[in-house]
Scaffold this motif. Structure first.
Motif, PDB file in Angstrom:
ATOM      1  N   LYS A  92    -105.392  24.882 -15.166  1.00 52.07           N
ATOM      2  CA  LYS A  92    -105.888  25.591 -14.140  1.00 52.07           C
ATOM      3  C   LYS A  92    -106.959  24.914 -13.492  1.00 52.07           C
ATOM      4  N   MET A  93    -107.282  23.393 -13.338  1.00 47.81           N
ATOM      5  CA  MET A  93    -108.104  22.530 -12.943  1.00 47.81           C
ATOM      6  C   MET A  93    -107.067  21.881 -11.795  1.00 47.81           C
ATOM      7  N   GLY A  94    -106.797  22.130 -10.598  1.00 50.05           N
ATOM      8  CA  GLY A  94    -106.160  21.049  -9.520  1.00 50.05           C
ATOM      9  C   GLY A  94    -107.239  19.273  -9.996  1.00 50.05           C
ATOM     10  N   MET A  95    -106.608  18.624  -9.472  1.00 53.73           N
ATOM     11  CA  MET A  95    -107.678  17.285  -9.636  1.00 53.73           C
ATOM     12  C   MET A  95    -106.923  16.394  -8.404  1.00 53.73           C
ATOM     13  N   VAL A  96    -108.014  15.905  -7.664  1.00 50.92           N
ATOM     14  CA  VAL A  96    -106.875  14.941  -6.255  1.00 50.92           C
ATOM     15  C   VAL A  96    -108.160  13.828  -6.578  1.00 50.92           C
ATOM     16  N   PHE A  97    -107.177  12.577  -6.786  1.00 53.44           N
ATOM     17  CA  PHE A  97    -108.507  11.477  -6.669  1.00 53.44           C
ATOM     18  C   PHE A  97    -108.223  10.876  -5.537  1.00 53.44           C
ATOM     19  N   GLN A  98    -109.161   9.422  -5.329  1.00 54.01           N
ATOM     20  CA  GLN A  98    -109.349   9.138  -4.290  1.00 54.01           C
ATOM     21  C   GLN A  98    -107.493   7.781  -4.166  1.00 54.01           C
ATOM     22  N   GLN A  99    -107.732   7.636  -4.890  1.00 52.00           N
ATOM     23  CA  GLN A  99    -106.206   6.870  -5.503  1.00 52.00           C
ATOM     24  C   GLN A  99    -104.551   7.241  -5.251  1.00 52.00           C
ATOM     25  N   PHE A 100    -104.455   8.825  -4.879  1.00 48.19           N
ATOM     26  CA  PHE A 100    -103.250   9.669  -4.747  1.00 48.19           C
ATOM     27  C   PHE A 100    -102.518   9.906  -6.514  1.00 48.19           C
ATOM     28  N   ASN A 101    -102.787   8.863  -7.082  1.00 47.04           N
ATOM     29  CA  ASN A 101    -101.869   8.447  -8.655  1.00 47.04           C
ATOM     30  C   ASN A 101    -100.686   9.267  -7.944  1.00 47.04           C
ATOM     31  N   LEU A 102     -99.515   9.048  -7.186  1.00 45.41           N
ATOM     32  CA  LEU A 102     -98.631   9.485  -6.970  1.00 45.41           C
ATOM     33  C   LEU A 102     -97.522   8.743  -8.059  1.00 45.41           C
ATOM     34  N   PHE A 103     -96.849   9.436  -8.083  1.00 44.00           N
ATOM     35  CA  PHE A 103     -94.835   8.421  -8.975  1.00 44.00           C
ATOM     36  C   PHE A 103     -94.894   7.775  -7.655  1.00 44.00           C
ATOM     37  N   PRO A 104     -94.978   6.071  -8.023  1.00 46.33           N
ATOM     38  CA  PRO A 104     -94.150   5.456  -6.882  1.00 46.33           C
ATOM     39  C   PRO A 104     -92.612   5.149  -6.985  1.00 46.33           C
ATOM     40  N   HIS A 105     -91.785   5.837  -8.089  1.00 50.02           N
ATOM     41  CA  HIS A 105     -90.548   5.943  -8.677  1.00 50.02           C
ATOM     42  C   HIS A 105     -90.346   6.986  -8.058  1.00 50.02           C
ATOM     43  N   LYS A 106     -90.952   7.889  -7.834  1.00 46.69           N
ATOM     44  CA  LYS A 106     -89.866   9.332  -7.906  1.00 46.69           C
ATOM     45  C   LYS A 106     -90.067   9.942  -6.019  1.00 46.69           C
ATOM     46  N   THR A 107     -89.348  10.506  -5.354  1.00 46.32           N
ATOM     47  CA  THR A 107     -89.532  10.911  -3.989  1.00 46.32           C
ATOM     48  C   THR A 107     -90.913  11.668  -4.487  1.00 46.32           C
ATOM     49  N   VAL A 108     -91.192  12.609  -3.055  1.00 44.92           N
ATOM     50  CA  VAL A 108     -92.332  13.525  -3.199  1.00 44.92           C
ATOM     51  C   VAL A 108     -92.172  14.831  -3.726  1.00 44.92           C
ATOM     52  N   LEU A 109     -91.066  15.427  -3.607  1.00 48.11           N
ATOM     53  CA  LEU A 109     -90.387  16.498  -3.838  1.00 48.11           C
ATOM     54  C   LEU A 109     -90.025  16.270  -5.628  1.00 48.11           C
ATOM     55  N   LYS A 110     -89.416  15.373  -6.072  1.00 52.89           N
ATOM     56  CA  LYS A 110     -90.007  14.544  -7.859  1.00 52.89           C
ATOM     57  C   LYS A 110     -90.919  15.155  -7.762  1.00 52.89           C
ATOM     58  N   ASN A 111     -92.095  14.674  -7.291  1.00 51.45           N
ATOM     59  CA  ASN A 111     -93.506  14.440  -7.747  1.00 51.45           C
ATOM     60  C   ASN A 111     -94.545  16.165  -8.161  1.00 51.45           C
ATOM     61  N   MET A 112     -93.757  16.683  -6.655  1.00 54.40           N
ATOM     62  CA  MET A 112     -94.322  17.871  -6.542  1.00 54.40           C
ATOM     63  C   MET A 112     -93.560  18.508  -7.948  1.00 54.40           C
ATOM     64  N   THR A 113     -92.581  18.763  -8.506  1.00 52.41           N
ATOM     65  CA  THR A 113     -91.649  19.893  -9.204  1.00 52.41           C
ATOM     66  C   THR A 113     -92.284  19.279 -10.373  1.00 52.41           C
ATOM     67  N   LEU A 114     -92.412  17.443 -11.406  1.00 53.03           N
ATOM     68  CA  LEU A 114     -92.255  17.377 -12.162  1.00 53.03           C
ATOM     69  C   LEU A 114     -93.892  18.401 -13.126  1.00 53.03           C
ATOM     70  N   GLY A 115     -94.579  18.681 -12.571  1.00 56.60           N
ATOM     71  CA  GLY A 115     -95.298  19.313 -13.593  1.00 56.60           C
ATOM     72  C   GLY A 115     -95.042  20.811 -13.300  1.00 56.60           C
ATOM     73  N   PRO A 116     -94.489  21.826 -12.615  1.00 57.25           N
ATOM     74  CA  PRO A 116     -94.345  23.265 -12.378  1.00 57.25           C
ATOM     75  C   PRO A 116     -93.290  23.707 -13.216  1.00 57.25           C
ATOM     76  N   ILE A 117     -92.348  22.030 -13.538  1.00 52.55           N
ATOM     77  CA  ILE A 117     -91.479  22.334 -14.138  1.00 52.55           C
ATOM     78  C   ILE A 117     -91.241  22.881 -16.136  1.00 52.55           C
ATOM     79  N   LYS A 118     -92.154  21.599 -15.940  1.00 53.37           N
ATOM     80  CA  LYS A 118     -92.500  20.771 -17.368  1.00 53.37           C
ATOM     81  C   LYS A 118     -93.456  22.148 -17.715  1.00 53.37           C
ATOM     82  N   LEU A 119     -94.498  21.862 -17.373  1.00 49.20           N
ATOM     83  CA  LEU A 119     -95.540  22.506 -17.454  1.00 49.20           C
ATOM     84  C   LEU A 119     -95.661  24.531 -17.505  1.00 49.20           C
TER      85      LEU A 119
END
Length: 254
Positions: A92-119
């Motif tokens: 319930k606490m969204g966190m946004v860091f200085q360095q983005f912390n995106l998974f480099p090997h996943k597409t933008v869509l996969k980066n965004m759907t990983l949490g909602p699907i798993k958690l």
């Protein structure tokens, strides 16, 4: 149920030390639903994030850093209690860091759907539809199948923000979200944050962007030497600072 104006996060006597280095020395704060608390202050020597009390404060709010003392109550639950399932509350606490912390090997869509699907146990279809809606909102729907390396810094940070929003958080925590960006990209990220504020999202923002603090902040907090030395509404805070240390700080950044 937490309604607008109710206290969402209450911090009592928060202390954090790294060995002999006392970074937080008893922070007390209340963040109400709908507030935009902006935390400012000097960054220490710049050699270590441990020296930045404001960023350490933010990391303690969702226990990325474990406090040395004090309590943090989030939505009525003391999350510093070791028996609490912190991962459940972090959702319930969204966190946004200085360095983005995106998974480099996943597409933008996969980066965004990983949490909602798993958690959140959303279906792939539901998660993707929500992700596309959020990407549309920040003007990046055409980048859904791109990889982070194909994006500009500003685009990466906008994706990081909507990735956090995809988890339906009750509060968003921003740790200097524009400090790693080229100057021309700062505005596009701040605009997304301003829109969130207009929509009533509760936010705690550590930033050097004084224009943003003035325009969007409901409560400005100045942290120095591990304590809050001044706090107030933007109009009073910026035009009539009381503390000599704050006066000196503002004279250099405004």
């Amino acid at each position: 149920m937490i309604t607008n104006g109710d206290v969402l996060i209450k911090v009592d006597g928060l202390r954090k030390s790294f060995g002999d280095l006392h970074v937080l020395k008893g922070i007390n704060a209340e963040i109400k639903k709908g507030d935009v608390m902006v935390v400012i202050g000097a960054s220490g020597s710049g050699k270590s994030t441990f020296l930045s009390g404001k960023s350490t404060f933010l990391s303690c709010l969702n226990l990325l850093e474990e406090p040395t003392g004090g309590t943090i109550t989030f939505e009525g639950v003391d999350i510093t209690d070791r028996s609490v399932n912190i991962n459940k509350h972090r959702q319930k606490m969204g966190m946004v860091f200085q360095q983005f912390n995106l998974f480099p090997h996943k597409t933008v869509l996969k980066n965004m759907t990983l949490g909602p699907i798993k958690l959140l146990k959303q279906s792939k279809k539901e998660a993707e539809a929500n992700a596309m809606r959020l990407l549309e909102r920040v003007g990046l729907a055409d980048k859904a199948n791109a990889y982070p390396s194909q994006l500009s810094g500003g685009q990466k940070q906008r994706v990081a923000i909507v990735r956090a929003l995809a988890m339906n958080p009750d509060v968003m925590l921003f740790d200097e979200p524009t400090s790693a960006l080229d100057p021309e990209m700062v505005g596009e990220v701040l605009e997304v944050m301003k829109q969130l504020a207009r929509e009533g999202m509760t936010m705690v923002v550590v930033t050097h962007e004084m224009g943003f603090a003035r325009e969007v902040g409901t409560d400005i907090v100045f942290v120095d030497e591990g304590v809050i030395v001044e706090q107030g509404a933007p109009a009073e805070f910026f035009t009539n600072p009381k503390n000599p240390r704050l006066k000196d700080f503002l004279s250099k950044v405004l």
